[in-house]
Design an enzyme around this catalytic site. Structure first.
Site, PDB file in Angstrom:
ATOM      1  N   ARG A 181       0.812  -1.403   0.004  1.00 51.10           N
ATOM      2  CA  ARG A 181      -0.156  -0.028  -0.011  1.00 51.10           C
ATOM      3  C   ARG A 181       0.771   1.192   0.193  1.00 51.10           C
ATOM      4  O   ARG A 181       0.475   2.320   0.554  1.00 51.10           O
ATOM      5  CB  ARG A 181      -0.841   0.103   1.272  1.00 51.10           C
ATOM      6  CG  ARG A 181      -2.018  -1.245   1.187  1.00 51.10           C
ATOM      7  CD  ARG A 181      -2.739  -1.298   0.089  1.00 51.10           C
ATOM      8  NE  ARG A 181      -3.681  -2.364  -0.036  1.00 51.10           N
ATOM      9  CZ  ARG A 181      -3.249  -3.386  -0.801  1.00 51.10           C
ATOM     10  NH1 ARG A 181      -2.586  -3.293  -1.568  1.00 51.10           N
ATOM     11  NH2 ARG A 181      -4.278  -4.579  -0.971  1.00 51.10           N
ATOM     12  N   SER A 231     -11.823  -0.588   3.236  1.00 52.20           N
ATOM     13  CA  SER A 231     -11.043  -0.647   4.624  1.00 52.20           C
ATOM     14  C   SER A 231     -10.436   0.411   5.310  1.00 52.20           C
ATOM     15  O   SER A 231      -9.638   1.049   4.427  1.00 52.20           O
ATOM     16  CB  SER A 231      -9.741  -1.876   4.511  1.00 52.20           C
ATOM     17  OG  SER A 231     -10.412  -3.160   4.125  1.00 52.20           O
ATOM     18  N   GLU A 306      -5.294   3.483   6.133  1.00 54.55           N
ATOM     19  CA  GLU A 306      -5.185   3.408   4.639  1.00 54.55           C
ATOM     20  C   GLU A 306      -5.790   4.692   4.201  1.00 54.55           C
ATOM     21  O   GLU A 306      -5.187   5.435   3.313  1.00 54.55           O
ATOM     22  CB  GLU A 306      -5.630   2.211   4.237  1.00 54.55           C
ATOM     23  CG  GLU A 306      -5.713   2.120   2.805  1.00 54.55           C
ATOM     24  CD  GLU A 306      -6.468   0.860   2.302  1.00 54.55           C
ATOM     25  OE1 GLU A 306      -5.962  -0.276   2.819  1.00 54.55           O
ATOM     26  OE2 GLU A 306      -7.156   0.747   1.478  1.00 54.55           O
TER      27      GLU A 306
HETATM   28  C1  LIG Z   1     -16.183  -0.567  -1.142  1.00 52.06           C
HETATM   29  C2  LIG Z   1     -14.496  -0.247  -1.412  1.00 52.06           C
HETATM   30  C3  LIG Z   1     -13.708  -1.243  -1.459  1.00 52.06           C
HETATM   31  C4  LIG Z   1     -12.489  -1.237  -1.346  1.00 52.06           C
HETATM   32  N1  LIG Z   1     -11.521  -2.297  -1.719  1.00 52.06           N
HETATM   33  C5  LIG Z   1     -10.306  -1.871  -1.655  1.00 52.06           C
HETATM   34  C6  LIG Z   1      -9.290  -3.070  -1.815  1.00 52.06           C
HETATM   35  O1  LIG Z   1      -9.836  -4.403  -2.101  1.00 52.06           O
HETATM   36  N2  LIG Z   1      -8.093  -2.871  -2.130  1.00 52.06           N
HETATM   37  C7  LIG Z   1      -7.400  -1.552  -2.269  1.00 52.06           C
HETATM   38  O2  LIG Z   1      -6.187  -1.376  -2.442  1.00 52.06           O
HETATM   39  N3  LIG Z   1      -8.583  -0.519  -1.796  1.00 52.06           N
HETATM   40  C8  LIG Z   1      -9.683  -0.670  -1.830  1.00 52.06           C
HETATM   41  N4  LIG Z   1     -10.551   0.487  -1.441  1.00 52.06           N
HETATM   42  C9  LIG Z   1      -9.955   1.648  -1.343  1.00 52.06           C
HETATM   43  C10 LIG Z   1      -9.929   2.711  -2.759  1.00 52.06           C
HETATM   44  O3  LIG Z   1     -10.938   2.030  -3.563  1.00 52.06           O
HETATM   45  C11 LIG Z   1      -8.848   2.382  -3.467  1.00 52.06           C
HETATM   46  O4  LIG Z   1      -7.502   2.785  -2.872  1.00 52.06           O
HETATM   47  C12 LIG Z   1      -8.630   3.219  -4.775  1.00 52.06           C
HETATM   48  O5  LIG Z   1      -7.240   2.890  -5.588  1.00 52.06           O
HETATM   49  C13 LIG Z   1      -8.408   4.588  -4.456  1.00 52.06           C
HETATM   50  O6  LIG Z   1      -8.581   5.487  -5.638  1.00 52.06           O
HETATM   51  P1  LIG Z   1      -9.178   6.762  -6.037  1.00 52.06           P
HETATM   52  O7  LIG Z   1      -9.291   7.065  -7.560  1.00 52.06           O
HETATM   53  O8  LIG Z   1     -10.422   6.709  -5.201  1.00 52.06           O
HETATM   54  O9  LIG Z   1      -8.353   7.710  -4.994  1.00 52.06           O
HETATM   55  P2  LIG Z   1      -8.597   8.778  -4.094  1.00 52.06           P
HETATM   56  O10 LIG Z   1      -9.640   8.233  -2.828  1.00 52.06           O
HETATM   57  O11 LIG Z   1      -9.592   9.908  -4.914  1.00 52.06           O
HETATM   58  O12 LIG Z   1      -7.238   9.232  -3.260  1.00 52.06           O
HETATM   59  C14 LIG Z   1      -6.689   8.609  -2.693  1.00 52.06           C
HETATM   60  C15 LIG Z   1      -5.250   8.938  -2.639  1.00 52.06           C
HETATM   61  O13 LIG Z   1      -4.690   8.973  -3.943  1.00 52.06           O
HETATM   62  C16 LIG Z   1      -4.275  10.237  -4.536  1.00 52.06           C
HETATM   63  N5  LIG Z   1      -4.432  10.046  -5.874  1.00 52.06           N
HETATM   64  C17 LIG Z   1      -5.771   9.939  -6.363  1.00 52.06           C
HETATM   65  N6  LIG Z   1      -5.541  10.112  -7.787  1.00 52.06           N
HETATM   66  C18 LIG Z   1      -4.329  10.360  -8.028  1.00 52.06           C
HETATM   67  C19 LIG Z   1      -3.466  10.406  -9.173  1.00 52.06           C
HETATM   68  N7  LIG Z   1      -4.018  10.352 -10.493  1.00 52.06           N
HETATM   69  N8  LIG Z   1      -2.144  10.541  -8.940  1.00 52.06           N
HETATM   70  C20 LIG Z   1      -1.549  10.763  -7.877  1.00 52.06           C
HETATM   71  N9  LIG Z   1      -2.328  10.625  -6.811  1.00 52.06           N
HETATM   72  C21 LIG Z   1      -3.721  10.606  -6.823  1.00 52.06           C
HETATM   73  C22 LIG Z   1      -5.242  11.218  -3.536  1.00 52.06           C
HETATM   74  O14 LIG Z   1      -4.306  12.510  -3.540  1.00 52.06           O
HETATM   75  C23 LIG Z   1      -5.295  10.661  -2.228  1.00 52.06           C
HETATM   76  O15 LIG Z   1      -3.914  10.712  -1.406  1.00 52.06           O
HETATM   77  C24 LIG Z   1     -11.788   0.106  -1.383  1.00 52.06           C
HETATM   78  C25 LIG Z   1     -12.834   1.243  -1.225  1.00 52.06           C
HETATM   79  C26 LIG Z   1     -14.021   1.163  -1.392  1.00 52.06           C
HETATM   80  C27 LIG Z   1     -15.028   2.354  -1.133  1.00 52.06           C
END
Ligand SMILES: Cc1cc2nc3c(=O)[nH]c(=O)nc-3n(C[C@H](O)[C@H](O)[C@H](O)COP(=O)(O)OP(=O)(O)OC[C@H]3O[C@@H](n4cnc5c(N)ncnc54)[C@H](O)[C@@H]3O)c2cc1C
Length: 326
Positions: A181, A231, A306
């Site tokens: 992570r 999570s 996380e």
């Molecule tokens: C129901 C559910 C289940 C999930 N299951 C998992 C799982 O199994 N495994 C897992 O790893 N995660 C899981 N997640 C968490 C999440 O979906 C992931 O971490 C996902 O990759 C985050 O992507 P995002 O685009 O939503 O990022 P955001 O939530 O918008 O941002 C997260 C972080 O990344 C940064 N960021 C966003 N986009 C960029 C970019 N283009 N470049 C640089 N930095 C950026 C942001 O500044 C922030 O610090 C889950 C979430 C939910 C709601």
């Protein structure tokens, strides 16, 4: 007589020109966030090309306003006080994809489940574990997200984008130093706009079956109906060996189902905090602090988050750090 533009009006006008997309003043962050929590952002902008995203960040480099880059906000806790600056979303406008044999080029705003499904149809395997992750490719890469003890970084060949000041970068797999992570992309605050992957050739029917079984397993385990951010706490291998994953530790501490305001440690999976309708960031941070301190008292292990909290002044930190200050 024309009134002079306020600094926010000027920013909005310039960003409309540079980003190519609409710029929203006093944007409500709740519908943008998977937790449906957050006050207003002074400005919200969604660039429509890689060049526009770089131009947007370069323009803001010397402006005295906070800025933050988000994807689908599926791993973010916005603050009830909102964000006193510019929220830049790398979203669907940046979701082009190209396939060249086993090499795949993707833009950072692509929706992860859509990418995984496309790969499956093309007989390219290796990312099935991410089928149920509701975020963007950029958000997934920066934190090396994944499931089943895998991370997206395993398949990444190189990432491109820019730093927080709009200076372009390119980093290959080795330089990203993917870990559980995390990555140097995250450490260095780099913004991922494009990525190149290499996958394995596989039977599309096999990949499809694998994805269906992953989705069935996830649906059985995780709460789906209420807004949540997945999570909340990271799994720590040392703690795992002694007390198990965070969900089990919270449950053993007797906190599964515990409510604070309108937020709740999910009765279905204690490492998820759900919004029962009208939860605030204060409610979520209070539950994080309660779970963390109780588990520490009972086991001696500190659980770290996380999920990231985005403060109104632009500071982004793991939510347990924000919880300590709240
Ligand atoms: C129901 C559910 C289940 C999930 N299951 C998992 C799982 O199994 N495994 C897992 O790893 N995660 C899981 N997640 C968490 C999440 O979906 C992931 O971490 C996902 O990759 C985050 O992507 P995002 O685009 O939503 O990022 P955001 O939530 O918008 O941002 C997260 C972080 O990344 C940064 N960021 C966003 N986009 C960029 C970019 N283009 N470049 C640089 N930095 C950026 C942001 O500044 C922030 O610090 C889950 C979430 C939910 C709601």
């Amino acid at each position: 007589m024309n009134r002079p533009l306020s600094s926010m009006d000027q920013l909005a006008a310039d960003l409309t020109r540079l980003s190519g997309g609409p710029v929203v003043r006093d944007a409500d962050l709740r519908p943008l966030s998977r937790w449906r929590i957050g006050g207003p952002a002074a400005l919200f902008v969604e660039p429509t090309s890689v060049e526009a995203a770089i131009a947007t960040l370069a323009y803001l480099a010397d402006k005295p306003v906070p800025r933050v880059v988000i994807g689908d906000a599926s791993n973010i806790l916005f603050d009830d006080a909102g964000f006193h600056g510019v929220v830049i979303r790398i979203g669907r406008a940046l979701s082009a994809m190209g396939i060249d044999g086993r090499r795949v080029h993707v833009q950072g705003g692509m929706w992860v489940p859509q990418l995984v499904r496309r790969l499956g149809q093309c007989g390219l395997g290796g990312l099935e574990h991410a089928i149920g992750i509701p975020g963007t490719v950029g958000g997934l890469i920066v934190m090396n997200g994944g499931s089943r003890r895998k991370g997206v970084g395993e398949q990444l060949v190189r990432a491109r984008g820019c730093d927080g000041y709009g200076v372009p970068f390119e980093r290959d797999h080795a330089a990203c130093q993917f870990r559980y992570r995390g990555s140097t992309l995250q450490d260095d605050g780099l913004i991922i706009l494009e990525a190149e992957f290499e996958f394995e050739q596989a039977d599309p029917a096999f990949l499809r079956r694998d994805m269906i079984s992953i989705m069935v397993e996830r649906r059985g385990k995780f709460p789906k109906e209420l807004p949540n951010c997945g999570s909340v706490f990271l799994s720590d291998p040392a703690m795992y060996d002694v007390v198990g994953p965070p969900g089990k530790a919270i449950e053993t501490a007797g906190l599964k189902g515990r409510q604070w305001g309108k937020a709740q440690l999910s009765p279905r999976h204690a490492n998820f905090i759900v919004n029962n309708g009208g939860a605030t960031s204060v409610d979520v941070l209070a539950l994080i602090r309660l779970a963390r301190t109780t588990v520490h008292e009972q086991t001696g292990f500190w659980m770290d988050c996380e999920v990231r909290h985005i403060a109104p002044d632009g500071r982004v930190r793991p939510a347990h750090q924000a919880a300590e200050l709240a």
